[in-house]
Design an enzyme around this catalytic site. Structure first.
Site, short mmCIF file in Angstrom:
data_model
loop_
_atom_site.label_atom_id
_atom_site.label_comp_id
_atom_site.label_asym_id
_atom_site.label_seq_id
_atom_site.Cartn_x
_atom_site.Cartn_y
_atom_site.Cartn_z
N HIS A 84 22.02 79.99 137.26
CA HIS A 84 22.77 79.05 136.30
C HIS A 84 23.72 79.98 135.42
CE1 HIS A 84 23.53 76.00 133.57
NE2 HIS A 84 22.18 75.94 133.00
N ASP A 132 33.70 80.54 136.64
CA ASP A 132 32.91 81.81 136.52
C ASP A 132 33.86 82.93 137.07
OD1 ASP A 132 30.68 80.58 135.61
OD2 ASP A 132 30.30 79.87 137.49
N HIS A 151 31.98 75.20 143.70
CA HIS A 151 31.12 74.83 142.67
C HIS A 151 29.89 73.87 143.39
CE1 HIS A 151 29.76 73.36 138.65
NE2 HIS A 151 30.09 74.46 138.30
#
Length: 427
Positions: free
Chosen positions: A264, A363, A305
């Site tokens: 996560h 990210d 993703h």
């Protein structure tokens, strides 16, 4: 609700199931009536289950859309700031100038921690992970604010939200300072939210760090782009904890614990670990070949993703921000960042990545920015939690302020059938 219905036939009996329609997104089949018929649905990971009704955030992963209260995330990240986005998530509308100024003042009035919490930090080992410290300290805040723990009181809920948004950067910075042996720095309320965080991270009692507007803006965008992401694992955890009537500090601590998981909140940290594993630009082709090999467990982190099947709408903003930060700091020759830029180029041009839509995600770029800011990787998830706090609070407040039921997922039991106990000497 619409007049449309779904029909489920079981052993000749037909069950009518209402179909619910939201503002955006797919229709939802209401299966609550199945329980009375002796059935549950089976949905591991809840990937096909709408667990609640919400007005906060909408995601369309196929089209690469992320909206907060209807506003596209890229517009908010480029034109707004974190506290304004926080106001939007909490109250549902963008604030007027007067409301924004009042909200910012309220936040600044609550940035400091109770002085006794300094002693609480010393109970942790110096090498404790900053997320362990943050989780413990946030949970402990409920021991200091007995004046605002009545979750049925709207004023209590609001002041708890203000306190948590205000204190999270302070807690985050103190977690870092404690793990490095540096003295704690008090907040400087003459600074904006993100500049204040960087001040508490890097200033010392001997020297006030001058905060670059470019770097402060980069941090602010990181906070904005992580502020909320609909019913993800940590937000669902906060809602589930909140459904028991737990106080807001305990609920946010539960969200921090869920975010700590590497699947996560640890994605941007995994990006830096991957870059370190590659080690040098000359090794990239070998690792690209491994990433394309279905039989090789190696994965390129920060590409593609789970939710966004096209592109991550946050990534474009983060890419621009990463370019601004690298230019500001003159880090074009940093070995790991050179690897990152080369990987980015390959992912955007190589047919394998383009066809599979494995584009760099938020990210990937946030990991590059945090590395450029010299923030240690064990702080990455702490910064994620700082930005996500307002999203957790918005969902918690939305649930608590409406009729709700305690969360109680069901199961498909596959264990032993009923059996009788056998005395020890007869087994």
């Amino acid at each position: 609700m619409t007049d449309k219905k779904a029909y489920l036939s079981i052993d000749g009996e037909t069950i009518d199931l209402p179909i619910l329609t939201g503002t955006l997104g797919p229709d939802v089949i209401d299966v609550q009536g199945l329980t009375a018929k002796g059935f549950f649905t089976f949905d591991p990971g809840f990937v096909s289950t709408a667990s609640c009704e919400s007005e906060i955030t909408f995601i369309d992963g196929e089209k690469g859309i992320l909206l907060h209260r209807g506003y596209p995330i890229d517009q908010l990240a480029m034109k707004s700031d974190y506290l304004e986005v926080s106001y939007l998530l909490l109250y549902g509308e963008l604030p007027s100038q007067e409301d924004k100024a009042l909200f910012e003042t309220k936040i600044k009035n609550h940035t400091m921690l109770h002085e006794q919490l300094n002693d609480f930090f010393t109970g942790f080992r110096r090498d404790a992970h900053p997320m362990a410290i943050m989780c413990g300290v946030v949970g402990a805040l409920s021991a200091f604010y007995h004046d605002s723990l009545d979750i049925s009181n709207a004023e209590h809920r609001e002041i708890s939200a203000i306190r948590l948004i205000a204190k999270m950067p302070t807690i985050a910075a103190m977690s870092y300072r404690y793990s490095t042996g540096l003295p704690f720095m008090y907040p400087d309320n003459t600074l904006d939210y993100s500049s204040n965080f960087l001040h508490m991270m890097y200033s010392t009692p001997c020297e006030q760090k001058e905060i670059s507007p470019t770097l402060a803006r980069a941090m602010d965008r990181i906070f904005i782009l992580h502020a909320d992401h609909e019913q993800n694992a940590s937000t669902s955890t906060v809602r589930l904890a909140g459904s028991t009537g737990a106080n807001p500090f305990a609920c946010i601590a539960s969200g921090i614990a869920a975010l700590w998981g590497p699947s996560h909140g640890g994605a941007n940290e995994a990006v830096l670990d991957m870059l370190a594993e590659i080690g040098d630009v000359k090794h990239i082709d070998k690792f690209i070949a491994r990433a394309k090999d279905k039989n090789d467990p190696f994965r390129l982190m920060g590409f593609g993703h789970r939710v966004y099947k096209n592109f991550d709408p946050r990534a474009k903003v983060m890419k621009q921000t990463a370019d601004e930060v690298l230019a500001e700091l003159g880090l074009e020759d940093d070995p790991l960042l050179k690897i990152a830029k080369r990987l980015e180029q390959i992912a955007l041009e190589d047919d394998y990545f383009v066809q599979k839509k494995l584009y760099p995600n938020v990210d990937f770029y946030s990991g590059i920015i945090l590395k450029a800011l010299n923030i240690p990787t064990n702080m990455f998830t702490v910064i994620f939690a700082t930005g996500r706090t307002v999203g957790w609070l918005a969902h918690w407040h939305e649930m608590i302020s409406s009729p709700y039921r305690i969360g109680r997922p069901r199961q498909l039991y596959t264990g032993a059938a009923q059996r009788d106990y056998v005395e020890t000497d007869k087994r």
